[in-house]
Motif scaffolding. Sequence first.
Motif, mmCIF file in Angstrom:
data_model
loop_
_atom_site.group_PDB
_atom_site.id
_atom_site.type_symbol
_atom_site.label_atom_id
_atom_site.label_comp_id
_atom_site.label_asym_id
_atom_site.label_seq_id
_atom_site.Cartn_x
_atom_site.Cartn_y
_atom_site.Cartn_z
ATOM 1 N N UNK A 79 0.904 -1.058 -0.096
ATOM 2 C CA UNK A 79 -0.103 0.052 -0.062
ATOM 3 C C UNK A 79 0.916 1.305 -0.007
ATOM 4 N N UNK A 80 1.965 1.172 0.756
ATOM 5 C CA UNK A 80 2.600 2.469 0.872
ATOM 6 C C UNK A 80 3.608 2.852 -0.289
ATOM 7 N N UNK A 81 3.995 1.548 -1.308
ATOM 8 C CA UNK A 81 4.546 1.574 -2.255
ATOM 9 C C UNK A 81 3.709 2.511 -3.300
ATOM 10 N N UNK A 82 2.352 2.009 -3.233
ATOM 11 C CA UNK A 82 1.429 2.619 -4.065
ATOM 12 C C UNK A 82 1.049 4.161 -4.007
ATOM 13 N N UNK A 83 1.198 4.381 -2.632
ATOM 14 C CA UNK A 83 1.048 5.591 -2.017
ATOM 15 C C UNK A 83 1.830 6.626 -2.627
ATOM 16 N N UNK A 84 3.315 6.121 -2.723
ATOM 17 C CA UNK A 84 4.274 7.039 -3.236
ATOM 18 C C UNK A 84 4.315 7.133 -4.833
ATOM 19 N N UNK A 85 3.659 5.978 -5.409
ATOM 20 C CA UNK A 85 3.595 6.189 -6.820
ATOM 21 C C UNK A 85 2.670 7.252 -7.143
ATOM 22 N N UNK A 86 1.541 7.528 -6.324
ATOM 23 C CA UNK A 86 0.797 8.487 -6.375
ATOM 24 C C UNK A 86 1.294 9.641 -6.470
ATOM 25 N N UNK A 87 2.078 9.978 -5.823
ATOM 26 C CA UNK A 87 2.840 11.358 -5.610
ATOM 27 C C UNK A 87 3.988 11.445 -6.932
ATOM 28 N N UNK A 88 4.348 10.434 -7.123
ATOM 29 C CA UNK A 88 5.545 10.437 -8.014
ATOM 30 C C UNK A 88 4.837 10.895 -9.524
ATOM 31 N N UNK A 89 3.555 10.332 -9.666
ATOM 32 C CA UNK A 89 3.179 10.508 -10.952
ATOM 33 C C UNK A 89 2.108 11.709 -11.006
ATOM 34 N N UNK A 90 1.963 12.285 -9.908
ATOM 35 C CA UNK A 90 1.175 13.504 -9.972
ATOM 36 C C UNK A 90 2.114 14.438 -10.518
ATOM 37 N N UNK A 91 3.866 14.294 -10.229
ATOM 38 C CA UNK A 91 4.477 15.215 -10.815
ATOM 39 C C UNK A 91 4.629 15.302 -12.424
ATOM 40 N N UNK A 92 4.327 14.100 -12.916
ATOM 41 C CA UNK A 92 4.304 13.814 -14.474
ATOM 42 C C UNK A 92 3.124 14.798 -15.015
ATOM 43 N N UNK A 93 2.002 15.087 -14.368
ATOM 44 C CA UNK A 93 0.710 15.676 -14.827
ATOM 45 C C UNK A 93 1.107 17.298 -14.445
ATOM 46 N N UNK A 94 1.710 17.495 -13.323
ATOM 47 C CA UNK A 94 1.894 18.904 -12.958
ATOM 48 C C UNK A 94 3.025 19.498 -14.028
#
Length: 502
Positions: free
Chosen positions: A297-312
């Motif tokens: 779950x924590x791996x996937x949570x940090x991927x949420x953050x990482x991939x938000x950066x792609x969109x920003x």
Amino acid sequence: MTNDIIILPLIVHLFLSILLMFFWNKLNFQKIVSVVGNAMALGVAIWVFTYVYSSGTQVVESGDWPAPFGIVFVGDMLAVTLVLLTAITGFAVSIFSTISVIKARLKFGYFSVFHFLLLGLNGAFLTGDIFNLYVWFEIIIISSFVLISIGGEKSQLEGAVKYFALNFFASMIFLTALGVLYGLVGTLNMADISLKIAEVKDTTLVEISAVLFLVGFGIKSAIFPLYFWLPASYHTPPSAVSAIFAGLLTKVGVYALIRIFTLIYGGDSFLTILLLTLAIMTIFSGGLGAIIQNNIKKVFMYFIICHIGFMIGGLALFTEVAMAGVIFYLIHDIIIKTNLFLISGLIYRIKGTTNMKKLGGLYEHYPKLSLLIAIPLFSLIGIPPLSGYWPKISLILASFNAQEYWFFGALIFGSLITLIVIAKLWSEVFWKNQPEINFPEKFIYFNQLRFGQKLTFIFPIAFLTFVTLYIGFGAEHIQQLSERIATELMNKELYIDAVLKR
């Protein structure tokens, strides 16, 4: 054009929320109504999407008060696409909730609050009034706070406090930004603001309001350095709740940034530099956070953050190519992140833990299920021709065209980190032998469930995986949609003309 059809998704979820309150203790009835209601909402969302796709942007004026004096709901292609994605994920999560959320949590009005959350999300996507956007955000925060704290476990309450405190702070900043902006232009209608902001001579105040909006929406989107609340809270509720949070709650912040910065503040050089810097740092911090985690779950949570950066970062580039990449990635990410947290819930039901060090042998015992799970995992990496591959092409091309090589490097870094971490996850969870550990005895494991119960766990994951495959193999259609939305966003006169009937 005006057509009341676009507010039907709001009416459906409002009706379901109120209806379910009258059957507080009838949990089986609530499950049936929620699933059937979400199926209806999905049908309505498809209808609204196809209507707007063929007929153009639709506007509804509340109480027949003409814009900019009254609150308007605007169904452009971006809004109705997100309404459709909300309906798809809501349908899948409602089915998963019926089997994965225990009765002790369901009896506190879980399904009613769940539909209130979907109501708030749809309202945020459709509103054309910036203060009304704040109101919908408050509905989202209240509903999500209830969902994250239902059950009353210590870890949940701790996560709920962190979640609510930071998001409430974000709302205060959002409201402050609203006050500054209203003082500058004297209107709250987003189309009217777009016209009047150009007439403001004090550019410093305009930039201050933009930065306040960036901080407020940045907290909600979990961008660097405002993301610390997310890893502290998203792993605490049941997987069904985490799934809808991961898929949609951070993305409503991204949507708000896209809407505000294309319609009101687009093209400002200071904001471009600021957004790019934050995007690059978000990708790096999210990726590095993911690589050191041992909990799925924590791996996937940090991927949420990482991939938000792609969109920003794509938003910061502010070109049609970049914006098409942002929209395509947003579509892909909503489906994938929702599915990944459902998968984490399924793995927990199979093994009784989500700690990778204690897992293993999943492929040996569940080969077909493992292959099903592999599809969203490989899509997350961006292996061609799956859904995560195509938007990266647009983002990489846009970064080269804009000569933003730091962002290009961040995209490559984020993709490589995703590959490394998912390879580690696959090796630990699926390929290695199950280590000898003591699992909980008072726990109902997946293999102890009846066939119908197993199917209820698997169907939502298979459904979202099918949608992911369509996005990947039907990329031509998604790209055309993304390019159309990007064109509408970059030509804001289309939105303004539809709302103000110029």
